[in-house]
Write an enzyme that holds these catalytic residues in place. Sequence first.
Site, mmCIF file in Angstrom:
data_model
loop_
_atom_site.group_PDB
_atom_site.id
_atom_site.type_symbol
_atom_site.label_atom_id
_atom_site.label_comp_id
_atom_site.label_asym_id
_atom_site.label_seq_id
_atom_site.Cartn_x
_atom_site.Cartn_y
_atom_site.Cartn_z
ATOM 1 N N THR A 14 0.832 -1.218 0.000
ATOM 2 C CA THR A 14 0.000 0.000 0.000
ATOM 3 C C THR A 14 0.857 1.255 0.000
ATOM 4 O O THR A 14 0.462 2.286 -0.536
ATOM 5 C CB THR A 14 -0.918 -0.029 1.248
ATOM 6 O OG1 THR A 14 -1.799 -1.141 1.113
ATOM 7 C CG2 THR A 14 -1.744 1.226 1.389
ATOM 8 N N ASP A 95 0.383 -6.670 5.028
ATOM 9 C CA ASP A 95 -0.325 -7.934 5.279
ATOM 10 C C ASP A 95 0.583 -9.097 5.673
ATOM 11 O O ASP A 95 0.222 -9.906 6.527
ATOM 12 C CB ASP A 95 -1.162 -8.316 4.055
ATOM 13 C CG ASP A 95 -2.377 -7.414 3.884
ATOM 14 O OD1 ASP A 95 -2.722 -6.686 4.837
ATOM 15 O OD2 ASP A 95 -2.993 -7.434 2.802
HETATM 16 N N1 ASP Z 1 -2.639 -5.536 0.874
HETATM 17 C C1 ASP Z 1 -1.614 -4.548 1.163
HETATM 18 C C2 ASP Z 1 -0.268 -5.271 1.167
HETATM 19 O O1 ASP Z 1 -0.012 -5.991 2.077
HETATM 20 C C3 ASP Z 1 -1.903 -3.916 2.470
HETATM 21 C C4 ASP Z 1 -0.897 -2.905 2.953
HETATM 22 O O2 ASP Z 1 0.191 -2.767 2.475
HETATM 23 O O3 ASP Z 1 -1.264 -2.200 3.937
HETATM 24 O O4 ASP Z 1 0.495 -5.111 0.253
#
Ligand code: ASP
Length: 318
Positions: A14, A95
Site C-alpha cells: 500500500t 499484510d
Molecule cells: N494488501 C496490502 C499489502 O499488504 C496492504 C498494505 O500494504 O497495507 O500489500
Amino acid sequence: MTNKKIVILGTGGTIAGTASNAADHLGYTAAQVGIAQLVAGLPLTGNACELMSEQVAQIDSKDMDFAVWQVLAQRVSHWLAQPDVQGIVITHGTDTLEETAWFLQAVLNPERPVVLTCAMRPATALAPDGPQNMLDAVAVAAHAGARGVVAVCAGVIHGARDVQKVHTYRLDAFSSGDAGPLGYVEEGRLRLVRNWPQAPVDKAQAAIKNIAAAAGSLPWPRVEIVMNYAGAGAAVVRALVADGVQGLVVAGTGNGTLHHALEVALLEAQADGVRVVRATRCLEGRVLPKPGDAIPDSQGLSPVKARVALMLAMRGQG
Ligand code: ASP
C-alpha cells in the site's frame, strides 16, 4: 570521507499504492509507484547518509511467496556485504510484513539493521502515512549500533520475532504483544526500550546456504496451517496428508489445545512422517509445553512464523 549508504529496497504494498480518489483508503491498487519515486518524495536534506534504491519486487504483499523472499534475501545479503552500507530499508505491504521480517531475521541474522516499513494508506491519500514511516525507517537504519531485522510503523520499532499486524485499518496497525516494542522514533531520534534482536532459530542458519546456492530451483517443503475451533475435525488434515503435505502448523486454542478429532488426525499425520508443530491462535502469550506433549510447541512463534521456521528447518536439513 565517503558518506555511509542506506539502501532502500522496494517490494510494493500500500505504501506504493494509488487510488483515483485521495479520500479513498480502501479502493486503491497496491504496488504501483516505483521505489525511486517514493524515495525522491522524501524531505531528506541534511541527512548524513546517502540513499540508494532498488526495486526488488512490485506486489501486494498478500501475494508474497518464497520465490520473492529468496530474491530479497539475496539482495539484502549483497548490499550488506558492501562495507559502506550502514543499513537497509525495505518498503513492504503490511499484510505479510511480519512473515518477511521473520524469514529475513531467521536466514540472515544481520549484524547491521534491516528495517521493514509500510503504510496503511496509499501514496495518493490526502494524508499518507508512508513518507513518515520511510523517514522513521531511515532514522533506524542510520542509527549507530542498530542491528537485526526490525519493522517500523507509526513511530514504533518492533522486533522481527514479536511483530504482528493486529489491526485492519488503524495507522498504528502492529503490536509486539507481551514483549513490547523495541523502541520509538520521535522527530528522527530513537528512544529504545529493549535490546536489538539477537540470533534466532539455530537450524534456520543452514538454510541461507541453500537459498544462496539454489537460486529458486530447489522446491520448498510444503507446510500448511490448520486451526482448532469448536467442531474442528480430522478431514482437513487427512486431505492435506493425502495431498502430500510435509509439515503442519496447528493454531491451537488457548495454550495450544486441540479438539480430540483434530488431535487424532495430527498424531496420525505425525506417525506418517509429517512434521507437526503446535502454536496458538491467541494473539498474546505462547504455548507453554507440558512433559509428555506429543506435538512440539512453536517456541513462542505465531502460526505464520512457526510455518516459516518449520520450512527453514526442513530445508536446512534437506
Ligand atoms: N494488501 C496490502 C499489502 O499488504 C496492504 C498494505 O500494504 O497495507 O500489500
